[in-house]
Write a protein that holds these residues in place. Structure first.
Motif, PDB file in Angstrom:
ATOM      1  N   ASN A  26      -7.250  11.076 -10.919  1.00 44.82           N
ATOM      2  CA  ASN A  26      -8.586  10.871 -10.367  1.00 44.82           C
ATOM      3  C   ASN A  26      -8.826  11.730  -9.135  1.00 44.82           C
ATOM      4  N   SER A  49     -11.972  13.907  -4.860  1.00 47.47           N
ATOM      5  CA  SER A  49     -12.073  13.315  -6.197  1.00 47.47           C
ATOM      6  C   SER A  49     -12.367  14.426  -7.204  1.00 47.47           C
ATOM      7  N   GLY A  51     -11.169  14.262 -10.715  1.00 51.67           N
ATOM      8  CA  GLY A  51     -11.327  13.737 -12.070  1.00 51.67           C
ATOM      9  C   GLY A  51     -10.565  14.504 -13.129  1.00 51.67           C
ATOM     10  N   ARG A  54     -10.180  12.816 -16.598  1.00 51.40           N
ATOM     11  CA  ARG A  54     -11.353  12.467 -17.394  1.00 51.40           C
ATOM     12  C   ARG A  54     -11.319  13.184 -18.746  1.00 51.40           C
ATOM     13  N   GLY A 150      -5.593   7.011 -12.170  1.00 54.84           N
ATOM     14  CA  GLY A 150      -6.693   7.340 -13.038  1.00 54.84           C
ATOM     15  C   GLY A 150      -6.291   7.450 -14.492  1.00 54.84           C
ATOM     16  N   LEU A 174      -9.691   6.072 -15.564  1.00 52.39           N
ATOM     17  CA  LEU A 174     -10.323   7.154 -16.310  1.00 52.39           C
ATOM     18  C   LEU A 174      -9.906   7.131 -17.771  1.00 52.39           C
ATOM     19  N   THR A 215      -7.894   2.319  -6.876  1.00 57.52           N
ATOM     20  CA  THR A 215      -8.870   1.398  -7.458  1.00 57.52           C
ATOM     21  C   THR A 215      -8.594  -0.037  -7.044  1.00 57.52           C
ATOM     22  N   ARG A 269     -15.739   5.887  -6.424  1.00 58.02           N
ATOM     23  CA  ARG A 269     -14.742   4.920  -6.888  1.00 58.02           C
ATOM     24  C   ARG A 269     -15.382   3.783  -7.687  1.00 58.02           C
ATOM     25  N   LEU A 272     -15.004   2.906 -11.559  1.00 55.36           N
ATOM     26  CA  LEU A 272     -13.684   2.519 -12.056  1.00 55.36           C
ATOM     27  C   LEU A 272     -13.292   1.103 -11.656  1.00 55.36           C
TER      28      LEU A 272
END
Length: 505
Positions: A26, A49, A51, A54, A150, A174, A215, A269, A272
């Motif tokens: 993430n 961030s 990602g 993803r 993530g 993710l 998270t 955030r 998530l």
């Protein structure tokens, strides 16, 4: 003309700073620590961030835009490390990079930018480092460590210094968002199927679940602010399992943006949070832990702990941290250590019951007794309380942290509660509050006869003898006796139900 000093005198000069870059699914984060020690102090912390994780599980590849953002971030981090004089840089990469077909290509680019080898962590290695991070920051850990990133969830059993074999699952926020098509109902089924009959959860009942990862920290922060909790320190924040489960259900039931105090969670955030709540709720329902302990220590700190020598690892992290503060902020660091021995003798003769943990906290408080001496006298108590309550300590829970802050507040302000936040007092038991008052009163006696300088306390013991509190001021030290000393002795004597005597013969 004032001399310009190039280096801060408050730093612990013991080699160059050490840094860790964590290339997660993430975010990509850089943390620079003052030095490698049992209680490492971050001097710089930044994340971006990106990602990277993803769509990896559905496409099999790292997204090109995410890769570009990550590499730009790494270039900035490398320059920062150079400017800060970092001596050793460690770079770790986790689930997204290991699961993607173009992961090797990405890792090669990272290596070139960072100018150091990138360690691509296996799931088991990531679980081990997360567990080591918890062990490094929790005194006598006993439970299961869960690190939610993530891309993946890692679990490892911990008990004392023992770490069980770690396991990994594709249940990061993710990853769940990707494989479920953003459907929480489908994500719930995935979580149930993946964690069915997981042995780590069978061994969790009645123990502590140590939650690691951004998270889960965000969920805990939201919970903390919703309940108006007085101490905004994430490490060591404990939520009873039943309460945590109910809170997770709340997060799953309503739209995220309608939650009270959602503004305390970064917008990036928020999407998530529901997936993190879903995983945590299932872990609690199946594992039945007693408490959820939020750990700010994870993979990065676990790596640093692993780098310590065999002699350094067993050291108490709280004592290590308070000893460092004592060294850089006290008038005389030696006085703090003498205060430990002086109060040891007092407690041994006082008849006051003291547990092993209470003794440990008292020792830490002694090392913190003089760290605010440069403040205006009227504000030393207040400054000490704020500094200690919010310091980057590890190895102490929130009641223990509050005890330390209260004891030093009383040491400076006396046993006056009018200006003291009642919310801080709520964090400690009646017993711990009483111990904080006694210790603060004893420290006030120690200060008035020693001026926080070494050499006096070892020859001026304060003991309970024949039912009386006696301060021994022999020979030329008899001149240290005064009405102020008597007044402080009287206050302490009342707290422990004794009469007091100044013995000057």
């Amino acid at each position: 003309m004032t001399e310009i000093v190039s280096e801060a005198s408050s730093s612990l000069v013991a080699g160059a700073p050490i840094a860790v870059i964590d290339i997660g699914s993430n975010s990509v984060r850089l943390v620079v620590y003052e030095r490698l020690s049992r209680s490492p102090t971050p001097i710089f912390n930044e994340k971006a961030s990106c990602g990277l994780g993803r769509e990896v599980l559905t496409t099999g590849r790292l997204n090109a835009d995410a890769v570009e953002k990550a590499l730009i971030t790494l270039r900035r981090f490398r320059v920062l490390c150079d400017r800060m004089g970092v001596g050793q840089l460690y770079v770790l990469a986790t689930a997204a990079a290991r699961d993607a077909s173009n992961g090797p290509e990405f890792i090669a680019a990272c290596t070139q930018i960072c100018r150091t080898e990138v360690e691509l962590l296996s799931g088991k290695r990531e679980a081990q480092l997360s567990a080591l991070g918890v062990l490094s920051g929790v005194h006598h850990a006993n439970g299961v460590v869960g690190d939610l990133g993530g891309g993946s969830l890692e679990l490892a059993d911990v008990h004392g210094q023992r770490i069980g074999a770690g396991v990994t699952f594709p249940l990061g926020g993710l990853a769940l968002q990707d494989t479920s098509g953003r459907s929480l109902k489908k994500a719930e089924k995935i979580v149930k199927d993946v964690l069915a009959k997981e042995p780590h959860l069978e061994h969790l009942k009645g123990r502590t679940f140590y939650a690691v990862g951004g998270t889960w920290r965000a969920l805990a922060r939201l919970h903390m602010f919703q309940r108006g909790y007085p101490l905004h320190v994430m490490h060591g924040y404990v939520i009873p399992a039943r309460e945590a489960q109910e809170f997770c259900r709340l997060v799953l039931r309503v739209p995220i943006d309608t939650l009270s105090r959602i503004d305390t969670v970064a917008e990036a955030r928020r999407p998530l949070l529901a997936y993190g709540a879903l995983v945590l709720e299932h872990l609690i329902r199946v594992g039945k832990p007693a408490n959820i302990f939020i750990s700010a220590q994870g993979v990065r700190e676990g790596l640093l702990y692993e780098l310590l020598s065999a002699e350094e690892k067993p050291a108490d992290p709280l004592i290590a941290a308070t000893a460092e503060l004592n060294k850089v902020r006290s008038r005389s660091p030696a006085h703090g250590w003498e205060l430990i021995e002086w109060t040891d003798r007092f407690m041994a003769h006082s008849g006051i019951d003291e547990s092993v943990e209470e003794k440990r906290l008292r020792h830490a408080a002694c090392l913190l007794a003089d760290i605010s001496w440069r403040a205006h006298p009227d504000y030393r108590g207040e400054q000490s309380l704020n500094l200690i309550a919010h310091a980057a300590f590890i190895g102490v829970d929130h009641p223990g942290r509050a005890f330390l802050a209260l004891a030093i507040y009383y040491r400076h302000a006396g046993l006056v509660d009018e200006d003291l936040s009642p919310r801080i007092r709520e964090l400690v038991s009646a017993r711990l509050l009483d111990r904080a008052r006694i210790l603060g009163a004893a420290m006030r006696v120690a200060y008035i006869i020693s001026a926080a300088m070494p050499g006096t306390l070892p020859v001026t013991p304060m003991l309970v003898e024949k039912g009386r509190l006696v301060l021994h001021l022999k020979d030329d030290l008899a001149l240290l006796g005064s009405d102020r000393v008597a007044s402080r002795m009287r206050t302490l004597a009342r707290l422990i139900g004794r009469e007091y005597v100044l013995a000057t013969d």
